[in-house]
Motif scaffolding. Structure first.
Motif, PDB file in Angstrom:
ATOM      1  N   PHE A 141       0.836  -1.202   0.000  1.00 12.46           N
ATOM      2  CA  PHE A 141       0.000   0.000   0.000  1.00 12.46           C
ATOM      3  C   PHE A 141       0.871   1.253   0.000  1.00 12.46           C
ATOM      4  N   ALA A 142       1.803   1.328   0.946  1.00  8.26           N
ATOM      5  CA  ALA A 142       2.629   2.528   1.082  1.00  8.26           C
ATOM      6  C   ALA A 142       3.471   2.768  -0.163  1.00  8.26           C
ATOM      7  N   ASN A 143       4.045   1.724  -0.736  1.00  8.89           N
ATOM      8  CA  ASN A 143       4.989   1.914  -1.842  1.00  8.89           C
ATOM      9  C   ASN A 143       4.307   2.043  -3.200  1.00  8.89           C
ATOM     10  N   LEU A 144       3.235   1.316  -3.440  1.00 10.09           N
ATOM     11  CA  LEU A 144       2.506   1.495  -4.691  1.00 10.09           C
ATOM     12  C   LEU A 144       1.927   2.904  -4.783  1.00 10.09           C
ATOM     13  N   LEU A 145       1.318   3.353  -3.691  1.00 13.64           N
ATOM     14  CA  LEU A 145       0.704   4.684  -3.688  1.00 13.64           C
ATOM     15  C   LEU A 145       1.753   5.786  -3.708  1.00 13.64           C
ATOM     16  N   ARG A 146       2.853   5.585  -2.989  1.00 13.66           N
ATOM     17  CA  ARG A 146       3.909   6.616  -2.976  1.00 13.66           C
ATOM     18  C   ARG A 146       4.548   6.755  -4.344  1.00 13.66           C
ATOM     19  N   ALA A 147       4.803   5.641  -5.029  1.00 13.84           N
ATOM     20  CA  ALA A 147       5.403   5.694  -6.365  1.00 13.84           C
ATOM     21  C   ALA A 147       4.462   6.384  -7.353  1.00 13.84           C
ATOM     22  N   ALA A 148       3.178   6.072  -7.281  1.00 17.89           N
ATOM     23  CA  ALA A 148       2.201   6.685  -8.185  1.00 17.89           C
ATOM     24  C   ALA A 148       2.109   8.189  -7.954  1.00 17.89           C
ATOM     25  N   HIS A 149       2.094   8.604  -6.698  1.00 16.49           N
ATOM     26  CA  HIS A 149       2.017  10.034  -6.395  1.00 16.49           C
ATOM     27  C   HIS A 149       3.283  10.769  -6.826  1.00 16.49           C
ATOM     28  N   GLY A 150       4.424  10.120  -6.688  1.00 15.71           N
ATOM     29  CA  GLY A 150       5.667  10.767  -7.091  1.00 15.71           C
ATOM     30  C   GLY A 150       5.692  11.061  -8.583  1.00 15.71           C
ATOM     31  N   LYS A 151       5.168  10.133  -9.398  1.00 17.33           N
ATOM     32  CA  LYS A 151       5.152  10.340 -10.847  1.00 17.33           C
ATOM     33  C   LYS A 151       4.198  11.458 -11.234  1.00 17.33           C
ATOM     34  N   VAL A 152       3.009  11.478 -10.635  1.00 15.05           N
ATOM     35  CA  VAL A 152       2.036  12.510 -11.022  1.00 15.05           C
ATOM     36  C   VAL A 152       2.433  13.874 -10.463  1.00 15.05           C
ATOM     37  N   PHE A 153       3.205  13.887  -9.388  1.00 17.88           N
ATOM     38  CA  PHE A 153       3.661  15.147  -8.789  1.00 17.88           C
ATOM     39  C   PHE A 153       4.449  15.973  -9.796  1.00 17.88           C
ATOM     40  N   ALA A 154       5.339  15.290 -10.545  1.00 17.87           N
ATOM     41  CA  ALA A 154       6.149  15.983 -11.550  1.00 17.87           C
ATOM     42  C   ALA A 154       5.275  16.498 -12.696  1.00 17.87           C
ATOM     43  N   VAL A 155       4.272  15.711 -13.094  1.00 18.15           N
ATOM     44  CA  VAL A 155       3.373  16.128 -14.181  1.00 18.15           C
ATOM     45  C   VAL A 155       2.574  17.357 -13.771  1.00 18.15           C
ATOM     46  N   VAL A 156       2.041  17.345 -12.552  1.00 17.80           N
ATOM     47  CA  VAL A 156       1.248  18.473 -12.056  1.00 17.80           C
ATOM     48  C   VAL A 156       2.093  19.746 -12.047  1.00 17.80           C
ATOM     49  N   ALA A 157       3.327  19.640 -11.573  1.00 15.97           N
ATOM     50  CA  ALA A 157       4.207  20.818 -11.513  1.00 15.97           C
ATOM     51  C   ALA A 157       4.487  21.367 -12.903  1.00 15.97           C
ATOM     52  N   GLN A 158       4.715  20.485 -13.863  1.00 15.06           N
ATOM     53  CA  GLN A 158       5.007  20.929 -15.227  1.00 15.06           C
ATOM     54  C   GLN A 158       3.810  21.650 -15.839  1.00 15.06           C
ATOM     55  N   ILE A 159       2.607  21.094 -15.649  1.00 13.89           N
ATOM     56  CA  ILE A 159       1.407  21.735 -16.197  1.00 13.89           C
ATOM     57  C   ILE A 159       1.127  23.051 -15.480  1.00 13.89           C
ATOM     58  N   ARG A 160       1.309  23.067 -14.171  1.00 10.75           N
ATOM     59  CA  ARG A 160       1.080  24.305 -13.415  1.00 10.75           C
ATOM     60  C   ARG A 160       1.993  25.416 -13.907  1.00 10.75           C
ATOM     61  N   ASP A 161       3.191  25.047 -14.319  1.00  5.10           N
ATOM     62  CA  ASP A 161       4.163  26.028 -14.821  1.00  5.10           C
ATOM     63  C   ASP A 161       3.823  26.518 -16.219  1.00  5.10           C
ATOM     64  N   SER A 162       3.324  25.637 -17.073  1.00  2.00           N
ATOM     65  CA  SER A 162       3.261  25.970 -18.500  1.00  2.00           C
ATOM     66  C   SER A 162       1.868  26.226 -19.057  1.00  2.00           C
TER      67      SER A 162
END
Length: 255
Positions: A141-162
């Motif tokens: 639970f902790a690692n599947l969810l943490r890995a998924a959130h880490g990947k989308v975190f970068a996408v959200v930041a990129q879209i928020r910027d551009s």
């Protein structure tokens, strides 16, 4: 011999002429594949600003995240043997229920169709969690969810910027806050494999690492504090949330 030479010259002239004609065409086609051209080709006009293909992809990703993380969170609340994992599950339910409502509202305004089922990979993750138990379940639970959130975190930041679309910009701001909160709660379980995350990121990296040299073992000189020069009157304050926690209270979106 003169005829051969004359023919050769004519052929060479034709080749040069065709090359001169083809070069501008090739150059134009090459320019059509640039980032700016792709951005324009994938964007549509809306009253809130241009909506790019990447903007639409963020809407879909936010929706998909809720479709599998809400049931994953509910499962944690109902099954996890420790309070830390239960609390992380609680945050997943609350955060993604709120974020899903915001994403559906924005999608309706922009005319973007959203999925109603998690992806096959996300369904596979839910199946993994359902079939696990005890300590194995908690770590998955902790690692599947943490890995998924880490990947989308970068996408959200990129879209928020551009992004040039004000609705997507607000959704990205909300998503950033939710994802960071969930990362914080998942890490608070003490079950996240940080070595695994670092190695996974390193396996896909192409650039050489940059930054200051590795510590030599001695005590480095203390840097000077950063701050304004002279007396400056300020009114803003740092976030009131305690260290390690992310404030999740958000105002209703202004559409």
């Amino acid at each position: 011999m003169r005829r051969v030479n004359g023919t050769a010259l004519i052929i060479a002239a034709l080749v040069a002429t065709l090359g001169a004609i083809a070069f501008p065409v090739w150059s134009y086609a090459d320019r059509s594949g640039t980032g700016q051209a792709n951005l324009a080709a994938g964007s549509v006009a809306t009253r809130w600003g241009p909506l790019s293909a990447a903007d639409r992809d963020l809407l879909v990703k936010v929706r998909l995240a809720g479709l599998w993380e809400i049931p994953a969170g509910q499962q944690a609340v109902e099954r996890a043997p420790t309070e830390a994992v239960k609390e992380a599950g609680d945050h997943l339910i609350v955060g993604h229920t709120d974020l899903d409502q915001r994403a559906r509202t924005v999608a309706a305004q922009l005319g973007v169709e959203l999925p109603n089922q998690p992806t096959a990979q996300q369904q596979g993750w839910l199946k993994e969690l359902t079939e696990a138990s005890g300590e194995t379940y908690q770590r998955k639970f902790a690692n599947l969810l943490r890995a998924a959130h880490g990947k989308v975190f970068a996408v959200v930041a990129q879209i928020r910027d551009s992004t040039r679309n004000s609705l997507i910009r607000q959704l990205a701001t909300d998503a950033n806050q939710t994802v960071l909160d969930h990362i914080t709660m998942l890490e608070a379980t003490g079950l996240v494999d940080f070595d695994g995350i670092a190695n996974g990121s390193a396996s896909t990296a192409t650039a050489s690492p940059t930054g200051p040299p590795a510590p030599s073992g001695g005590t480095p000189p203390e840097p000077s504090p950063a701050g304004p020069s002279g007396e400056v009157s300020t009114t803003s304050r740092p976030s009131p949330a305690p260290p390690g926690r992310v404030a999740t209270d958000r105002p209703e979106p202004q559409m």
